[in-house]
Design a protein around this motif. Structure first.
Motif, short mmCIF file in Angstrom:
data_model
loop_
_atom_site.label_atom_id
_atom_site.label_comp_id
_atom_site.label_asym_id
_atom_site.label_seq_id
_atom_site.Cartn_x
_atom_site.Cartn_y
_atom_site.Cartn_z
N VAL A 4 4.13 7.68 0.57
CA VAL A 4 4.73 6.88 1.24
C VAL A 4 4.63 5.54 1.59
N GLN A 5 5.11 4.53 1.72
CA GLN A 5 4.77 3.07 2.68
C GLN A 5 4.44 3.29 3.62
N PRO A 6 3.68 2.84 4.73
CA PRO A 6 2.89 2.77 5.82
C PRO A 6 3.55 1.67 6.50
N PHE A 7 3.12 0.51 5.57
CA PHE A 7 4.03 -0.69 6.11
C PHE A 7 4.91 -1.44 5.35
N ALA A 8 6.18 -2.11 6.30
CA ALA A 8 6.96 -2.66 5.15
C ALA A 8 6.56 -4.31 4.94
N LEU A 9 5.69 -4.59 4.95
CA LEU A 9 4.61 -5.92 4.81
C LEU A 9 4.62 -5.10 2.42
N THR A 10 5.32 -6.17 2.16
CA THR A 10 5.42 -6.74 0.84
C THR A 10 4.39 -8.16 0.19
N VAL A 11 4.08 -8.35 -0.68
CA VAL A 11 3.79 -9.46 -1.04
C VAL A 11 4.04 -9.04 -3.06
N PRO A 12 4.52 -10.84 -3.65
CA PRO A 12 4.98 -10.71 -4.77
C PRO A 12 3.26 -9.96 -5.84
N PRO A 17 0.71 -1.35 0.11
CA PRO A 17 -0.25 -0.10 0.15
C PRO A 17 0.93 0.93 0.14
N LEU A 18 0.14 2.47 -0.67
CA LEU A 18 1.36 3.36 -0.69
C LEU A 18 -0.29 4.72 -0.69
N ALA A 19 0.29 5.74 -0.25
CA ALA A 19 -0.86 7.02 -0.05
C ALA A 19 0.63 7.94 -0.29
N ALA A 20 -0.42 9.06 0.18
CA ALA A 20 -0.31 10.87 -0.42
C ALA A 20 -0.57 11.31 1.28
N PRO A 21 1.14 11.71 1.85
CA PRO A 21 0.68 12.04 3.03
C PRO A 21 -0.41 13.05 3.73
N HIS A 63 9.88 6.75 -7.98
CA HIS A 63 10.16 8.38 -7.99
C HIS A 63 9.24 9.04 -6.83
N GLU A 64 8.21 8.54 -7.10
CA GLU A 64 7.72 9.18 -6.23
C GLU A 64 7.93 8.85 -4.31
N LEU A 65 8.12 7.73 -4.10
CA LEU A 65 8.58 7.52 -3.26
C LEU A 65 9.59 8.10 -2.10
N ALA A 66 10.41 8.25 -3.07
CA ALA A 66 11.90 9.27 -3.31
C ALA A 66 11.94 10.30 -3.49
#
Length: 298
Positions: free
Chosen positions: A256-264, A169-173, A248-251
């Motif tokens: 922002v990435q609220p959680f470290a969890l990722t899935v393939p 999940p990614l979201a705007a600040p 680029h948007e994350l850098a």
């Protein structure tokens, strides 16, 4: 000794082309110039010679004056001598045309920013990039190769895979600031979750222990991963996004990435060749190398 009034070679070529074609427009097409540019070159030649070379007649177009008739064979003889010089007869490198079809988001986020590297490495290849619509299976029938987004092995073969990406999940600040901090994955369910048929939420929700959470069914349905990212950037909701597409948007801190969890990801980007040849192989080799540099660790 009196200095010779030598005209430019471009002016002589323009004069010869207009004399053959009979108009500035036809000569311009031959020389890959605009008609006004050809007219200026001829006018400059006439000014340097202090002689009109053409009569502008409404009914007949451009007609050589007596001075033009006398001058033309002399110019053509000089041009023929220049063309006969061996060093002038070397062929310029032939450019090979390559047509690539790509899904919109891959093209905008991953391919276009890196194209200067490909062009610098392969200046003889003229790349033409077109867009396809993944869900509607609308591609470019004339493409030499296609960057396709789909299931493996149904839509693409394992050997064709460019990226084995991961989702999170990614979201705007600004969105997170309105709704308060996200301390655990279940907090996401209070926020609008952006939806797309290309990427369901269920794999990540299951991995986060939210097995009973349903797929979102409110809000717009985006049939494009790039539109989903755009909606997230606008603060309209949380996107389940590929890390490579949003790097680029994350850098830059716009997402922002609220959680470290990722899935393939269950669907992948792959390169499908429709034709063979040196240009296709050069592009394929470059693209696979570029994508390996972007691949996220599992």
């Amino acid at each position: 000794m009196r200095a010779a009034r030598l005209p430019s070679l471009d002016a002589l070529l323009a004069f010869d082309a207009v004399a053959r074609a009979g108009s500035f427009e036809a000569a311009a097409a031959e020389l890959a110039l605009t008609p006004s540019a050809v007219a200026k070159r001829v006018a400059g030649l006439e000014e340097r010679l202090d002689q009109p070379l053409f009569l502008r007649q409404p009914s007949r177009g451009l007609v050589l004056t007596p001075a033009g008739h006398e001058y033309l064979p002399q110019v053509r003889q000089a041009l023929a001598l220049l063309q006969a010089i061996p060093l002038h007869q070397r062929e310029s490198p032939r450019r090979e045309r390559l047509r690539i079809s790509s899904t919109p988001t891959f093209a905008r986020q991953l391919l276009v920013p890196a194209l200067p590297d490909f062009t610098a490495a392969h200046p003889h290849i003229e790349l033409e990039l077109t867009l396809s619509v993944p869900l509607l299976a609308e591609g470019d029938a004339g493409a030499d190769a296609e960057i396709r987004h789909g299931a493996v092995p149904t839509d693409i073969a394992p050997a064709q895979v460019l990226l084995r990406d991961r989702l999170t999940p990614l979201a705007a600040p600004a969105l997170l600031a309105r709704h308060g901090p996200l301390r655990r994955p279940a907090d996401l369910l209070a926020l609008p979750l952006l939806r797309t048929p290309l990427q369901p939420w269920s794999p990540w929700l299951r991995a986060a222990g939210l097995d009973e959470a349903a797929e979102p069914d409110d809000g717009p349905r985006f049939v494009d991963l790039g539109l989903t990212l755009a909606a997230a950037l606008a603060g309209q909701g949380v996107a389940l996004a590929r890390l490579s597409l949003a790097r680029h948007e994350l850098a830059e801190g716009r997402l922002v990435q609220p959680f470290a969890l990722t899935v393939p990801a269950e669907r992948h980007y792959g390169l499908v060749r429709h034709r063979s040849g040196p240009a296709v192989e050069a592009f394929a080799g470059w693209l696979y190398h570029h994508c390996r540099s972007l691949d996220q660790p599992a």
